[in-house]
Write a protein that holds these residues in place. Sequence first.
Motif, PDB file in Angstrom:
ATOM      1  N   GLU A  65      -1.578   0.958  -4.729  1.00 21.29           N
ATOM      2  CA  GLU A  65      -0.601   0.015  -4.208  1.00 21.29           C
ATOM      3  C   GLU A  65       0.392  -0.370  -5.293  1.00 21.29           C
ATOM      4  OE1 GLU A  65      -2.862  -3.057  -2.369  1.00 21.29           O
ATOM      5  OE2 GLU A  65      -3.741  -3.723  -4.215  1.00 21.29           O
ATOM      6  N   TYR A 119     -12.000   5.185  -5.692  1.00 24.11           N
ATOM      7  CA  TYR A 119     -10.880   4.431  -5.141  1.00 24.11           C
ATOM      8  C   TYR A 119     -10.446   5.106  -3.847  1.00 24.11           C
ATOM      9  CZ  TYR A 119      -8.580   8.341  -7.339  1.00 24.11           C
ATOM     10  OH  TYR A 119      -8.238   9.603  -7.721  1.00 24.11           O
ATOM     11  N   GLY A 120      -9.790   4.357  -3.005  1.00 18.19           N
ATOM     12  CA  GLY A 120      -9.305   4.902  -1.760  1.00 18.19           C
ATOM     13  C   GLY A 120      -7.804   4.897  -1.668  1.00 18.19           C
ATOM     14  N   ASP A 121      -7.173   3.886  -2.248  1.00 19.60           N
ATOM     15  CA  ASP A 121      -5.733   3.712  -2.115  1.00 19.60           C
ATOM     16  C   ASP A 121      -5.122   3.336  -3.450  1.00 19.60           C
ATOM     17  OD1 ASP A 121      -5.605   3.985   0.747  1.00 19.60           O
ATOM     18  OD2 ASP A 121      -6.444   1.975   0.896  1.00 19.60           O
ATOM     19  N   ARG A 129      -6.371   0.598  -6.084  1.00 21.89           N
ATOM     20  CA  ARG A 129      -7.000  -0.406  -5.206  1.00 21.89           C
ATOM     21  C   ARG A 129      -8.501  -0.163  -5.180  1.00 21.89           C
ATOM     22  NH1 ARG A 129      -6.297  -5.402  -3.275  1.00 21.89           N
ATOM     23  NH2 ARG A 129      -7.646  -5.706  -1.504  1.00 21.89           N
ATOM     24  N   SER A 134      -6.103  12.326  -1.686  1.00 21.46           N
ATOM     25  CA  SER A 134      -7.072  12.674  -0.648  1.00 21.46           C
ATOM     26  C   SER A 134      -7.520  14.129  -0.745  1.00 21.46           C
ATOM     27  CB  SER A 134      -6.492  12.399   0.739  1.00 21.46           C
ATOM     28  OG  SER A 134      -5.378  13.229   0.961  1.00 21.46           O
ATOM     29  N   ARG A 184       0.852  -1.197   0.000  1.00 27.73           N
ATOM     30  CA  ARG A 184       0.000   0.000   0.000  1.00 27.73           C
ATOM     31  C   ARG A 184       0.876   1.230   0.000  1.00 27.73           C
ATOM     32  NH1 ARG A 184      -5.721  -0.851   1.623  1.00 27.73           N
ATOM     33  NH2 ARG A 184      -6.048  -2.805   0.555  1.00 27.73           N
ATOM     34  N   CYS A 185       0.481   2.221  -0.781  1.00 30.48           N
ATOM     35  CA  CYS A 185       1.265   3.441  -0.915  1.00 30.48           C
ATOM     36  C   CYS A 185       0.484   4.634  -0.388  1.00 30.48           C
ATOM     37  CB  CYS A 185       1.615   3.700  -2.381  1.00 30.48           C
ATOM     38  SG  CYS A 185       2.592   2.401  -3.132  1.00 30.48           S
ATOM     39  N   SER A 186       1.200   5.536   0.210  1.00 25.61           N
ATOM     40  CA  SER A 186       0.613   6.785   0.660  1.00 25.61           C
ATOM     41  C   SER A 186       0.371   7.668  -0.555  1.00 25.61           C
ATOM     42  CB  SER A 186       1.564   7.465   1.635  1.00 25.61           C
ATOM     43  OG  SER A 186       1.093   8.731   1.947  1.00 25.61           O
ATOM     44  N   ALA A 187      -0.814   8.241  -0.637  1.00 30.25           N
ATOM     45  CA  ALA A 187      -1.146   9.103  -1.773  1.00 30.25           C
ATOM     46  C   ALA A 187      -1.877  10.347  -1.264  1.00 30.25           C
ATOM     47  CB  ALA A 187      -1.999   8.345  -2.777  1.00 30.25           C
TER      48      ALA A 187
END
Length: 145
Positions: free
Chosen positions: A123, A119-121, A132, A111, A104-107
């Motif tokens: 990866e 989508y929420g995340d 994701r 946000s 999982r990657c910080s994005a």
Amino acid sequence: MSSSTAMSLVFRLGEVGFSLAAEDLLEIREEDSRELFAADVPPAMLPFRDGEIPVVNLRRLFRLPDNPRREASVKYLVLAGERGNWAAPIDSVLGVYPVSAFTRCSAPLLSRLPGPRPYGDVELWRDELLVRCDALWLEQCRRGI
């Protein structure tokens, strides 16, 4: 899919890669597009078991360009939702892999984008950034398309 615990499906829409928890997937179907596409328009409903289920255009949901090629057959993901099963046409399936193969990657930029996002995340998988997806979240977002 009975043995889908801790597994993710990887699929594509055009050049964009996506991942989805395998437990959200009921089945992958391949349908003859010549029978389904009347007047070159994707169907709103897909025959499924003893009835029909709605078809959601993920390309529109993710604001991706339409596929200019018309294949002889179309692949559909059949997903379970709160309001019943539904289907989404996709271009290709790359496979099902253990979640340990994904990071999982910080994005933070994502946000800050206005409006609801499907989508929420994101990866990382095999040096490729994937969107994701979550079937229930997609079901909520599809109302706007």
